[in-house]
Scaffold this active site. Structure first.
Site, PDB file in Angstrom:
ATOM      1  N   CYS A  68      -6.415  60.597  -0.080  1.00 38.82           N
ATOM      2  CA  CYS A  68      -6.738  60.446   1.340  1.00 38.82           C
ATOM      3  C   CYS A  68      -8.215  60.108   1.525  1.00 38.82           C
ATOM      4  CB  CYS A  68      -6.415  61.715   2.115  1.00 38.82           C
ATOM      5  SG  CYS A  68      -4.684  62.155   2.016  1.00 38.82           S
TER       6      CYS A  68
ATOM      7  N   CYS B 138     -12.515  64.811   9.568  1.00 40.11           N
ATOM      8  CA  CYS B 138     -13.531  65.402   8.681  1.00 40.11           C
ATOM      9  C   CYS B 138     -13.864  66.818   9.124  1.00 40.11           C
ATOM     10  CB  CYS B 138     -14.813  64.569   8.690  1.00 40.11           C
ATOM     11  SG  CYS B 138     -14.602  62.884   8.104  1.00 40.11           S
TER      12      CYS B 138
END
Lengths: 404, 128
Positions: B37, B105
């Protein structure tokens, strides 16, 4: 040495000052419409266009009358694929292309599939090469067109154009070549390679943006295409619209310079590219080359730096303009489909950087780039948990990750 | 894409990069994300008397991922475990001015904190 350093010459190139100089009069003094048949402004423009048409044609060994000017290679690809599919639909409904072609070809093929055409997408091996036997086996009596690129824009791998052209000719199928990246950087000869249609553009060969060409073979065989743009019948009815005279003149000059200097220039560019690769791989380990080692665009270097994510690399080497196959640099949040097609794992696709060396790069710039890449990779690996695991001898693939 | 000043600052001067001994009883480790990812964070905390006295991170990921985890280590230090559990990804988004495409994030950083705390708790027989 001036920074930032431009090493993204597959995206676009700086316009050569000699090209700019050739274009300038056509904005101010000689601004006529090439379609104006009844005054000097029009005549001057038309003459300039026809001279440029010869220069642009000569770059691929074509005749001037076989070149149609477009807005760029994307339009040329659209015009070729849609134009052939529509014109020859009584003969057949099948097109062959490959999974690593540019989106200008792939997206157009998808649209054609929605219109009822059938498309075969050839797979490539780990270097990005197609299998010629698979290509030949994919041809049916309904196949009208094979569309394969000269050089891949991400990984630089070249398709064997001469062999592809021979297969296409043998089966009476037309061959369209997206020569956008390849033109000028490798030999492209439409006669020798039996290319029936070719797309290319000025801004990849140090010319201006917004001007492209579509080569359409006129004899043996005479290729016909259904236009995708109507309105005035310019360019022999294939592509209507007032001609972009300054752009065309610039394209002509860029092609002329490429034809004259290309072979020597490509040797210099290849040497710089190899210097970059050797300089980087000498200093750091776990660096992988994407694409074919030899059969490749001279300016292209595509490397994966294991354990380091591409976007963070770009942020680290912020005085160097390059691009990455990392998802984080794309709008789709998917890593490069080209690297995926090669079987490069998603982790390494996220770690890939594409360097594109060009005419205006110097040895000093390459050496600076090597230093900056080495520094940045070392710094980012020091903070990479994956590098730490690898150093401990842990196989990253053995860990049960939580994909999100 | 333009980064906020704070992201660039954390990227250029990451706080608390490093590792703690994951075998140590006073250390909790959170390893989250996945290489395919494009981001993996390892966040570790050292706990004394229910307080986080030290924190370290290592991150494979984009600049925003590095900044999010760097910020997370700064924020957890000095907090009790319960206080650290309260840190929300939206706080990280706000502090670093992350654009929408980078929100994941901050989610990962929140996950890393929680995973590290739960790892510490499980070492000490507490339910995660």
């Amino acid at each position: 040495m001036k920074t930032p350093i431009y090493l993204d010459n597959h995206a676009t190139t700086r316009v050569d000052p000699r090209v700019v100089e050739a274009m300038l009069p056509h904005f101010t003094e000689d601004f006529g419409n090439a379609a104006s048949r009844n005054h000097a402004f029009g005549w001057v423009a038309e003459e300039a266009v026809e001279q440029a048409r010869e220069q642009v044609a000569a770059l691929i060994g074509a005749g001037a009358k076989e070149v149609v000017f477009t807005s760029g290679a994307t339009e040329s690809d659209n015009a070729a694929l849609v134009g052939v599919a529509e014109f020859y639909k009584e003969k057949g409904d099948h097109i062959i292309t490959a999974t690593i072609e540019h989106k200008a070809v792939l997206d157009t093929c998808q649209m054609l599939e929605q219109r009822g055409f059938r498309v075969t997408y050839l797979e490539v091996d780990e270097k990005g090469s197609i299998d010629l036997e698979q290509l030949e086996a994919a041809i049916t009596d309904k196949t009208t067109l094979i569309s394969l690129m000269a050089a891949n824009n991400e990984i630089g791998t070249l398709h064997p154009l001469k062999e592809i052209g021979a297969i296409a000719r043998k089966h009476g199928v037309l061959f369209h070549c997206d020569a956008t990246q390849g033109v000028g950087h490798q030999k492209i000869d439409v006669e020798e390679m039996n290319i029936d249609l070719a797309s290319y553009t000025a801004h990849k060969i140090y010319g201006p943006k917004g001007i492209g060409a579509l080569y359409v073979r006129r004899r043996k065989p005479r290729v016909r295409i259904t236009p995708i743009i109507y309105g005035g019948g310019h360019e022999r009815g294939i592509r209507s619209g007032t001609l972009n005279v300054p752009g065309i003149v610039g394209f002509g000059k860029a092609a002329e310079l490429m034809l004259a200097d290309g072979p020597t220039e490509n040797q210099r560019i290849r040497a710089l590219r190899d210097r970059l690769r050797e300089g980087i791989t000498r200093e750091i380990d776990f660096v992988y080359l994407n694409g074919h080692a030899e059969f490749r665009h001279p300016g292209n270097l595509n490397l994966s730096f294991a354990f380091v994510e591409g976007e963070s690399m770009l942020m680290g080497i912020d005085d160097i303009a390059v691009s990455s196959g990392s998802a984080c640099t794309s709008a789709s949040l998917e890593p490069s489909y080209v690297l995926r097609a090669l079987g490069v794992g998603d982790d390494l696709a996220h770690s890939s950087i594409r360097f594109g060396v060009g005419r205006f790069n110097t040895e000093e710039e390459i050496d600076h780039t090597i230093r900056r890449v080495v520094e940045t990779v070392s710094r980012l690996r020091d903070m990479s948990p994956l590098y730490e695991l690898a150093q401990e001898g842990v196989d990253i693939k053995s860990i049960q990750w939580n994909a999100h | 894409m333009a980064y906020s000043k704070k992201v660039i600052d954390h990227y250029n001067n990451p706080r608390n990069v490093g590792s703690l001994d994951k075998q140590d009883d006073s250390v909790g480790t959170g390893l989250v994300g996945a290489p395919e990812c494009g981001d993996v964070m390892k966040l570790q905390i050292r706990v004394e008397d229910d307080h986080i006295v030290d924190a370290k991170f290592k991150t494979f990921g984009c600049g925003s991922a590095i900044a999010s985890s760097s910020l997370a280590t700064e924020w957890v230090k000095g907090k009790t475990l319960d206080e650290a559990m309260e840190i929300r990804n939206v706080d990280i988004v706000e502090e670093l001015s992350l654009p929408p495409v980078k929100i994941h994030c901050s989610v990962l950083a929140e996950d890393a904190i929680k995973t590290a705390i739960n790892d510490y708790k499980s070492k000490h027989g507490q339910a995660g």
